[in-house]
Design a protein around this motif. Sequence first.
Motif, short mmCIF file in Angstrom:
data_model
loop_
_atom_site.label_atom_id
_atom_site.label_comp_id
_atom_site.label_asym_id
_atom_site.label_seq_id
_atom_site.Cartn_x
_atom_site.Cartn_y
_atom_site.Cartn_z
N TYR A 663 9.88 -7.87 9.00
CA TYR A 663 10.52 -7.31 10.19
C TYR A 663 11.46 -8.35 10.82
CZ TYR A 663 7.39 -3.21 10.52
OH TYR A 663 6.72 -2.03 10.31
N VAL A 664 10.98 -9.56 10.96
CA VAL A 664 11.78 -10.60 11.62
C VAL A 664 13.06 -10.87 10.84
CG1 VAL A 664 11.87 -13.04 12.27
CG2 VAL A 664 9.81 -11.70 12.75
N THR A 665 12.95 -11.10 9.55
CA THR A 665 14.14 -11.45 8.76
C THR A 665 15.09 -10.28 8.59
OG1 THR A 665 12.90 -11.03 6.71
CG2 THR A 665 12.94 -13.29 7.52
N PHE A 666 14.55 -9.07 8.46
CA PHE A 666 15.40 -7.88 8.30
C PHE A 666 16.24 -7.64 9.55
CE2 PHE A 666 15.69 -3.18 8.93
CZ PHE A 666 16.57 -2.89 7.89
N PHE A 667 15.59 -7.64 10.71
CA PHE A 667 16.34 -7.37 11.93
C PHE A 667 17.23 -8.55 12.33
CE2 PHE A 667 12.82 -4.25 12.61
CZ PHE A 667 13.63 -3.12 12.59
N ALA A 668 16.81 -9.76 12.03
CA ALA A 668 17.66 -10.92 12.31
C ALA A 668 18.97 -10.84 11.53
CB ALA A 668 16.92 -12.21 11.98
N LYS A 669 18.87 -10.38 10.29
CA LYS A 669 20.05 -10.29 9.43
C LYS A 669 21.08 -9.30 9.98
CE LYS A 669 21.41 -8.89 4.73
NZ LYS A 669 20.90 -8.46 3.40
N TYR A 670 20.62 -8.12 10.35
CA TYR A 670 21.56 -7.07 10.73
C TYR A 670 21.89 -7.05 12.23
CZ TYR A 670 21.21 -5.20 6.03
OH TYR A 670 21.28 -5.04 4.66
N LEU A 671 21.04 -7.66 13.04
CA LEU A 671 21.33 -7.73 14.47
C LEU A 671 21.91 -9.08 14.87
CD1 LEU A 671 19.57 -5.16 14.30
CD2 LEU A 671 18.54 -5.82 16.46
N LYS A 672 22.25 -9.87 13.84
CA LYS A 672 22.92 -11.15 14.04
C LYS A 672 22.17 -12.04 15.04
CE LYS A 672 27.42 -9.10 12.94
NZ LYS A 672 27.11 -9.21 11.51
N THR A 673 20.90 -12.26 14.70
CA THR A 673 20.02 -13.08 15.53
C THR A 673 19.37 -14.14 14.64
OG1 THR A 673 19.56 -11.20 16.97
CG2 THR A 673 18.01 -13.04 17.06
N PRO A 674 19.36 -15.39 15.03
CA PRO A 674 18.75 -16.42 14.18
C PRO A 674 17.23 -16.26 14.09
CG PRO A 674 19.36 -17.33 16.31
CD PRO A 674 19.94 -15.95 16.26
N VAL A 675 16.70 -16.50 12.90
CA VAL A 675 15.24 -16.53 12.72
C VAL A 675 14.73 -17.84 13.30
CG1 VAL A 675 13.36 -16.55 11.06
CG2 VAL A 675 15.34 -15.07 10.67
N VAL A 676 13.75 -17.76 14.17
CA VAL A 676 13.25 -18.95 14.85
C VAL A 676 11.92 -19.41 14.28
CG1 VAL A 676 12.54 -19.91 17.07
CG2 VAL A 676 14.45 -18.29 16.97
#
Length: 682
Positions: A663-676
């Motif tokens: 969930y974290v990596t999928f949404f980070a990719k498409y919502l342009k948010t860095p994985v923390v």
Amino acid sequence: MRSKTLFSFLSIVLYFLFAVSISQGQSASRKTDPPAPRAKDGKKLLTAMDLMKIATVSAPRISPDGSRVAYTVSETKMEKDKEWKNVSQVWVAPTSGSKARQYTRGDKSSSAPEWSPDGSLLAFLSDREKDGERQVWMMMADGGEAWSVTSHKGGVSGFHFSPDGKRLVLTAVDQPSKDEEDRKKVKDDTMVIDHDIKMTHLWIFEVEKKEEKRLTEGEFTVSDPQWSPDGTRITYTTRPTPRADDGALSDVWMITIASREKKKLGGESGGSDNARWSPDGKWIAITATTDRDPGPSTANLYLISPDGGAPIHVDAKFDLSIGTPVWAPDGHTIYFSTNVREAIEVFKTAAVPDSMAKEVWQLGGSIGISEISRDGHTLVGTVSSGQQPTEIYISKDGDHPQIITHQNAWLSDYSLAQSEVVKWKSKDGTEVEGVLTKPVGYEAGKKVPLLLNPHGGPTGASVNNFTTTVQVLAANGFAVLQPNFRGSTGKGLAFAQANKNTWGKGDYEDCMTGVDAMIANGIADPDRLGAFGWSYGGYMTFWILTQTDRFKAVSPGAGLTNIYSMYSQTDIHRYLNWFYTDKAPWDAQELYWDRSPMKYVNNVKTPTMIVHGQVDTRVPIAQAQEFYQALVERKVPVEFVVYPRENHGFTEPRHQMDRVRRYVTFFAKYLKTPVVTEPAEE
């Protein structure tokens, strides 16, 4: 215990880094662990791996003298090169607030603790002698070595002490005959669907003699046996079969042990459950519905005399489903828990007709009541809030609940996300509520990526308690909105039934207007929206994919896509039938197909990650396969993540962790948010 868990966690990380260095042809020397991610306040941020350390607390039972509470703690054993598994053990906490103590240990789980009536023994269930076959074990009340008590073939699923402590009532599943066992050994094991269903029945076990006698038999399944205060009778609940679809067809019965005489309690019109004897044995409190409708219903509170007569409705004006009744020792008051909007709260009512239930506390979050001490002074149950996983509480003489366990004290080192109840108006003016969790360290006025997370059911609700997946997403910069759309519980029967025949209409608008409200109040960035959900939440997110392009990424989990085919595939077709004009799909083809996301799959353009358990019996994997194949052929960006051995609810720890990380990596990719907090993609 916490230091051992931390050691296992660090061992896994080091092993992973070592393996990666070998694969890249680098030195085999150990790398230095990366620093733990930190929030602005200097505290750690929660990771998916951290979720594996959270202890699950449940099943509190207060000792006869009111001085101690036994309960269970489930933790994940994370050993290198071994299967990770959840193991439950029995703990005991003094009601004085002193330090809790672990009573059982080992690789096998112990569960369902219960004190003997005189308080000298503590009994529990465990399969420590034979894997998968749970028996009753006992130990002295102060701890020490436990001993095996029962040896029932196939094990037992539950037990209760008789009031004198000399007998146990056992629930146990009927075992295969010798002929069935012999045929299974040679794989002559053809199955005929809806035939040869194994029922659960009652047995009486003499503790000293170690002798057991069968108490019930027949073509029905039994649960929840409860002794009368004088030990001469037992109430129990029956259903036609153990199948989920027969859940609304329950009845409460009473058996006189000496004569084996059985009597059905309650009316004929509705299903009844949760029978509990008054302390003097003159009344039995039950919860019952007004009909056997498989759809959303309200469980009301009734009193029944064991000697016969019509049920007495205790509070006819209470429009929420009543949980298991808990009698006060004086026999005048009954306590129970129920879902109230975004909370689970404790209520009490006088044990007389037409009384008015009153809320004991207004805490928000989730609080349930399990028992009351014999002297009536101490209430015990479980409690959770938005920033605290479930723990055990006590309340002395109705005072504010006091937490007496601290199984997750280590979370004080972490910066956790804040959650709150929010409200908005839907498209047709309906008032809707939900739970909004803001990113860790959220700064007022800042627009952030928002994830919409509809709950399952649909007969369910999002409660403002500790939600592990949401906390990790919030640690990675996402806000999460969990709407209680029409069809949710906690707002009365009319609201719970408001989505009959209208899946994907009003409930969809409730969700979309919730997103609009979060944009309007300056929290959600309209250009960075995502959605994910499970079960009915999976259906809603599949539906969202076909109805709008406003989301940048959507992840449906265990979701329904073709309601027509789903009807015959699921194990709850009676429940599904209720939502579709009480007709089967072949008698309402247009409606079933019109409410199916598959009908509109050609509209989908949004990147999608479908998640499903391989052996899901509630929403079979074929539902996901249909949608996935359509997106593949239409060249829509799509991932299909399948978890072996998992049913509708995941149980394997590695799978649970992997799902959160995806969930974290999928949404980070498409919502342009860095994985923390999670490892970078390989």
